[in-house]
Structures are given as structure tokens and as C-alpha cells.
Scaffold this motif. Structure first.
Motif, PDB file in Angstrom:
ATOM      1  N   ARG A 193       0.735  -1.232  -0.066  1.00 24.85           N
ATOM      2  CA  ARG A 193      -0.014  -0.029  -0.156  1.00 24.85           C
ATOM      3  C   ARG A 193       0.823   1.247   0.065  1.00 24.85           C
ATOM      4  O   ARG A 193       1.936   1.114   0.564  1.00 24.85           O
ATOM      5  CB  ARG A 193      -0.976   0.149   0.982  1.00 24.85           C
ATOM      6  N   SER A 194       0.245   2.295  -0.610  1.00 25.29           N
ATOM      7  CA  SER A 194       0.967   3.573  -0.633  1.00 25.29           C
ATOM      8  C   SER A 194       0.136   4.664  -0.950  1.00 25.29           C
ATOM      9  O   SER A 194      -1.056   4.270  -1.342  1.00 25.29           O
ATOM     10  CB  SER A 194       2.432   3.529  -1.505  1.00 25.29           C
ATOM     11  N   GLY A 195       0.377   5.831  -0.636  1.00 23.93           N
ATOM     12  CA  GLY A 195      -0.311   6.864  -1.053  1.00 23.93           C
ATOM     13  C   GLY A 195      -0.009   7.416  -2.700  1.00 23.93           C
ATOM     14  O   GLY A 195       0.835   6.476  -3.167  1.00 23.93           O
ATOM     15  N   GLY A 196      -0.967   8.269  -3.278  1.00 20.32           N
ATOM     16  CA  GLY A 196      -0.709   8.463  -4.458  1.00 20.32           C
ATOM     17  C   GLY A 196       0.599   9.556  -4.763  1.00 20.32           C
ATOM     18  O   GLY A 196       1.002  10.138  -3.736  1.00 20.32           O
ATOM     19  N   ILE A 197       1.056   9.834  -6.166  1.00 19.36           N
ATOM     20  CA  ILE A 197       1.610  11.159  -6.176  1.00 19.36           C
ATOM     21  C   ILE A 197       1.138  12.515  -5.813  1.00 19.36           C
ATOM     22  O   ILE A 197       0.046  12.679  -6.143  1.00 19.36           O
ATOM     23  CB  ILE A 197       2.060  11.167  -7.694  1.00 19.36           C
ATOM     24  N   GLY A 198       1.880  13.281  -4.846  1.00 19.56           N
ATOM     25  CA  GLY A 198       1.306  14.251  -4.301  1.00 19.56           C
ATOM     26  C   GLY A 198       0.459  14.283  -3.172  1.00 19.56           C
ATOM     27  O   GLY A 198      -0.024  14.915  -2.684  1.00 19.56           O
ATOM     28  N   GLN A 199       0.381  13.015  -2.651  1.00 16.18           N
ATOM     29  CA  GLN A 199      -0.465  12.537  -1.767  1.00 16.18           C
ATOM     30  C   GLN A 199       0.177  11.541  -0.855  1.00 16.18           C
ATOM     31  O   GLN A 199      -0.591  10.899  -0.101  1.00 16.18           O
ATOM     32  CB  GLN A 199      -1.798  11.811  -2.247  1.00 16.18           C
ATOM     33  N   GLY A 200       1.579  11.645  -0.536  1.00 15.71           N
ATOM     34  CA  GLY A 200       2.144  11.063   0.420  1.00 15.71           C
ATOM     35  C   GLY A 200       3.125   9.898  -0.202  1.00 15.71           C
ATOM     36  O   GLY A 200       3.984   9.453   0.641  1.00 15.71           O
ATOM     37  N   LEU A 201       3.018   9.627  -1.453  1.00 17.75           N
ATOM     38  CA  LEU A 201       4.033   8.621  -1.823  1.00 17.75           C
ATOM     39  C   LEU A 201       5.563   9.188  -1.914  1.00 17.75           C
ATOM     40  O   LEU A 201       6.401   8.438  -1.501  1.00 17.75           O
ATOM     41  CB  LEU A 201       3.692   8.546  -3.606  1.00 17.75           C
ATOM     42  N   GLU A 202       5.852  10.413  -2.252  1.00 20.10           N
ATOM     43  CA  GLU A 202       6.950  10.959  -2.213  1.00 20.10           C
ATOM     44  C   GLU A 202       7.673  10.832  -0.848  1.00 20.10           C
ATOM     45  O   GLU A 202       8.996  10.426  -0.512  1.00 20.10           O
ATOM     46  CB  GLU A 202       7.318  12.244  -2.579  1.00 20.10           C
ATOM     47  N   THR A 203       6.762  11.306   0.120  1.00 21.83           N
ATOM     48  CA  THR A 203       7.144  11.086   1.645  1.00 21.83           C
ATOM     49  C   THR A 203       7.655   9.673   1.980  1.00 21.83           C
ATOM     50  O   THR A 203       8.471   9.509   2.802  1.00 21.83           O
ATOM     51  CB  THR A 203       6.188  11.598   2.412  1.00 21.83           C
ATOM     52  N   GLU A 204       6.619   8.768   1.628  1.00 28.54           N
ATOM     53  CA  GLU A 204       6.893   7.348   2.181  1.00 28.54           C
ATOM     54  C   GLU A 204       8.181   6.866   1.459  1.00 28.54           C
ATOM     55  O   GLU A 204       8.868   5.885   2.122  1.00 28.54           O
ATOM     56  CB  GLU A 204       5.809   6.670   1.289  1.00 28.54           C
ATOM     57  N   ILE A 205       8.455   7.203   0.413  1.00 26.20           N
ATOM     58  CA  ILE A 205       9.799   6.669  -0.378  1.00 26.20           C
ATOM     59  C   ILE A 205      10.876   7.282   0.102  1.00 26.20           C
ATOM     60  O   ILE A 205      12.052   6.523   0.423  1.00 26.20           O
ATOM     61  CB  ILE A 205       9.763   7.160  -2.039  1.00 26.20           C
ATOM     62  N   THR A 206      11.005   8.789   0.381  1.00 24.18           N
ATOM     63  CA  THR A 206      12.009   9.223   1.397  1.00 24.18           C
ATOM     64  C   THR A 206      12.292   8.739   2.674  1.00 24.18           C
ATOM     65  O   THR A 206      13.278   8.579   2.914  1.00 24.18           O
ATOM     66  CB  THR A 206      11.739  10.671   1.386  1.00 24.18           C
ATOM     67  N   THR A 207      11.108   8.498   3.348  1.00 23.37           N
ATOM     68  CA  THR A 207      11.424   7.737   4.759  1.00 23.37           C
ATOM     69  C   THR A 207      11.989   6.421   4.488  1.00 23.37           C
ATOM     70  O   THR A 207      12.770   5.910   5.286  1.00 23.37           O
ATOM     71  CB  THR A 207      10.065   7.578   5.277  1.00 23.37           C
ATOM     72  N   ALA A 208      11.538   5.427   3.521  1.00 23.84           N
ATOM     73  CA  ALA A 208      12.214   4.459   3.354  1.00 23.84           C
ATOM     74  C   ALA A 208      13.758   4.499   3.128  1.00 23.84           C
ATOM     75  O   ALA A 208      14.518   3.652   3.520  1.00 23.84           O
ATOM     76  CB  ALA A 208      11.614   3.464   2.412  1.00 23.84           C
TER      77      ALA A 208
END
Length: 348
Positions: free
Chosen positions: A58-73
Motif C-alpha cells: 500500500r502507498s499514497g498517490g503522487i502528491g498525496q504521500g508517495l514521495e514522503t513514504e519513499i523518502t522515509t524508506a
């Protein structure tokens, strides 16, 4: 259909035996469950995966949390070099109104910026349309904004239930190529690989190479296409078929051998003149590439006049006097082709 965004980050792990730098991979398998993932991993290596392979369903969409999730990983696993998003449709933003191209390009640009900022590769898995197209890459679902920002595109196609598939690769910094693959136990085995140059060479008829080999041994050769086919020992090829292929593959087959040619129409036939780059061409012609004009060494003959009829008879107007040409054969006239600079007696 994967699309790859850039990856040039130095790897922190050691150099592998195959010359690659192994690094952890983050796989966002957004259409799968963990049970399905584990089943596939057991089929591949029998051990259920590697600690360097990280999964997320599961993940957020582009501009809706995806970039933050990848950065955190990336912060928790700083060695990650590849992020796979399967599929792109699961994370694309919704554009209720407006330009589809603008929305697609905005999404792709956001992911490209993320890849550039962290110097990683982001691999996007995307779908193809069912309709065929002359250009295989035109089958990519969505607008051209999707592939506009991608550095590399991998297009995988196969017939339903077929074990073999064709993978076409193109991109900004890679040589285009086509790979024939076979699917065995969740692994694609490479059967054949050809580059764009090899594919272009295969498209050239064998008899055209034969003609080029013959001409390469001549300082200067001139004649018709039929005469050339006979001299080169080529059977079963029509002259017009030869000339079409000659123009189509000129640079690849003939120019690569230092051969140039000029085409000239005579009263009875079209003459082809071939010369080598090291030959001066003393036959009074200039050898040129197809579609490229050359300047003859001897001046051409004057063209016959083509003035249209204007307030005169069918022969038009005399340039010098502005009067109609006389009808051919009339008494006291100069015939069908009067001298346009002859002035009337009253004007002399």
C-alpha cells in the motif's frame, strides 16, 4: 510496461561478480498480497526472498504521500538503489478536468525529481492499450506525457499463453535494442538480443549487399539498374525494386563503403553513375547522395520557354514586343518557334 527514471548514484555495497553493485530494492507491489508475493519468491529461489528485497503493498498517490513514504524508506535503508512501483496507475493523481497530458507530465516530473534528488532509479510498471499501432511505443496507455519524462522505456509484449515475449528497449542514454525472452518458473530467460543497427542490417536485402560488393571493386561504373543487376549476377530482382532499395539503404550499404551515386534520366533510360570517394569522376558528372543536389561540371542546356497564353493566341506572347506569336505556318511568319527578341520592322 516498465519505464525507468534515472539512476547514477554510487552504490555503497561491494562490486558483484557480474560487474554490478548490489543494493537493496524497494518494491511497491500495489496489486498483490503478501501471500502471493511469498509464493512467487519460493518459486524463484526456494528460500522466500532476500533481506535486501523490501516489499510494500500500500502507498499514497503522487502528491498525496508517495514521495514522503519513499523518502522515509531511503532514510531507514540508505543503500536502496531501486524503487519499483507496480503499477503506475495505482499512484497517478486524478484530474477531473483539464489536460490529460499536463497531469501525466506533472506526475512523471514529480517522480523524476525524486529520483534525481536521491540519485536512485524509479521503475514504473504500466499497462498497454489493446489497440495495435505502427509504432509499438504508441500503445502505452495514457497521453504522451507519461513517456515524455522517462529516461528509458522497456516495452514487453507477448501473445496470450505464449512462453516467449519480445522486449524492446529505448531511451536517452542507451542503445535501442530488442530482446527475445522465454518465461520459465517466474524467470525470463534471454534467447536472443539485437540492437537497432543489427535490425536495420537484417532489413537490407542480401542482393543489395551483393551489388555494393560488386561496385566497391569498380573505380567508376555507369549504366542502368538492369545492367547493374546483370553485371553483379543478381537474378529475380526488378530494376524499380532495386532503385527503391538503393535510395532507402544508401547510407547504410553504399556510403559506408565509400560509394557515391548520381541518377540521370536520358531519352531512353535512367542512368546510374557510381564512383568511389577516392575517384575524381572524370566522366563529367558529379556523384551525389540521394536527395542531395550537385553542381554539374558542364553547364546544362537552356530550358525551353513555358510562358502561358495571356491575351494572345495558344502560343502566348512575344517577350520583346508583347504581341501574340503568329500562328504556325501562316504566310510571312517565323513558324512555331519565333525568335522572341526579333522586333517588328516599324520598331527597328
Amino acid at each position: 510496461m516498465p519505464l525507468a527514471l534515472p539512476a547514477d548514484r554510487p552504490r555503497r555495497a561491494g562490486l558483484g561478480a557480474a560487474g554490478f553493485f548490489p543494493a537493496p530494492v524497494l518494491y511497491l507491489c500495489l496489486e498483490d498480497t503478501f501471500n502471493r508475493i511469498q509464493s512467487r519468491l519460493l518459486q524463484i529461489d526456494g528460500e522466500g526472498g532476500s533481506p535486501n528485497l523490501l516489499f510494500q503493498t500500500r502507498s499514497g498517490g503522487i502528491g498525496q504521500g508517495l514521495e514522503t513514504e519513499i523518502t522515509t524508506a531511503l532514510k531507514h535503508h540508505p543503500g536502496i538503489g531501486l524503487v519499483v512501483i507496480d503499477t503506475l496507475q495505482k499512484v497517478r493523481s486524478v484530474e477531473p478536468c483539464g489536460s490529460a497530458y499536463a497531469a501525466d507530465y506533472r506526475d512523471m516530473s514529480a517522480l523524476k525529481h525524486l529520483a534525481d534528488a536521491h540519485r536512485i532509479c524509479i521503475l514504473l510498471v504500466h499497462h498497454l492499450r489493446k489497440q495495435g499501432a505502427e509504432d509499438p511505443f504508441a500503445q502505452i496507455s495514457g497521453s504522451t506525457g507519461i513517456i515524455g519524462a522517462a529516461d528509458t522505456i522497456w516495452l514487453l509484449q507477448r501473445q496470450r499463453m505464449s512462453p516467449t515475449a519480445r522486449l524492446q528497449v529505448t531511451g536517452r542514454d542507451v542503445e535501442s535494442r530488442a530482446l527475445t525472452l522465454e518465461f520459465n518458473d517466474c524467470v525470463w530467460d534471454l534467447l536472443e538480443e539485437t540492437t537497432d543497427r543489427q535490425q536495420a542490417e537484417r532489413a537490407v536485402p542480401a542482393w543489395l549487399w551483393q551489388a555494393a560488393d560488386f561496385l566497391a571493386g569498380q573505380a567508376v561504373w555507369q549504366g542502368t539498374a538492369s545492367q547493374l543487376l546483370a553485371a553483379a549476377g543478381i537474378d529475380g530482382v526488378q530494376p524499380n525494386q532495386f532503385t527503391r532499395s538503393l535510395v532507402q539503404h544508401y547510407h547504410q550499404v553504399f556510403a559506408s563503403r565509400g560509394l557515391r551515386f548520381a541518377s540521370r534520366r536520358t531519352a531512353n533510360a535512367r542512368l546510374l553513375t557510381f564512383t568511389r570517394d577516392d575517384d575524381d569522376g572524370d566522366d563529367g558528372t558529379v556523384a551525389v547522395s540521394p536527395g542531395v543536389g550537385g553542381i554539374p561540371k558542364t553547364p546544362s542546356s537552356s530550358s525551353s520557354p513555358s510562358f502561358g497564353t495571356r491575351d494572345g493566341n495558344e502560343h502566348g506572347l512575344c517577350v520583346a514586343t508583347g504581341q501574340p506569336f503568329a500562328v504556325p505556318g501562316a504566310p510571312g511568319t517565323m513558324g512555331a518557334a519565333p525568335n522572341p527578341v526579333a522586333l517588328p520592322e516599324a520598331a527597328q
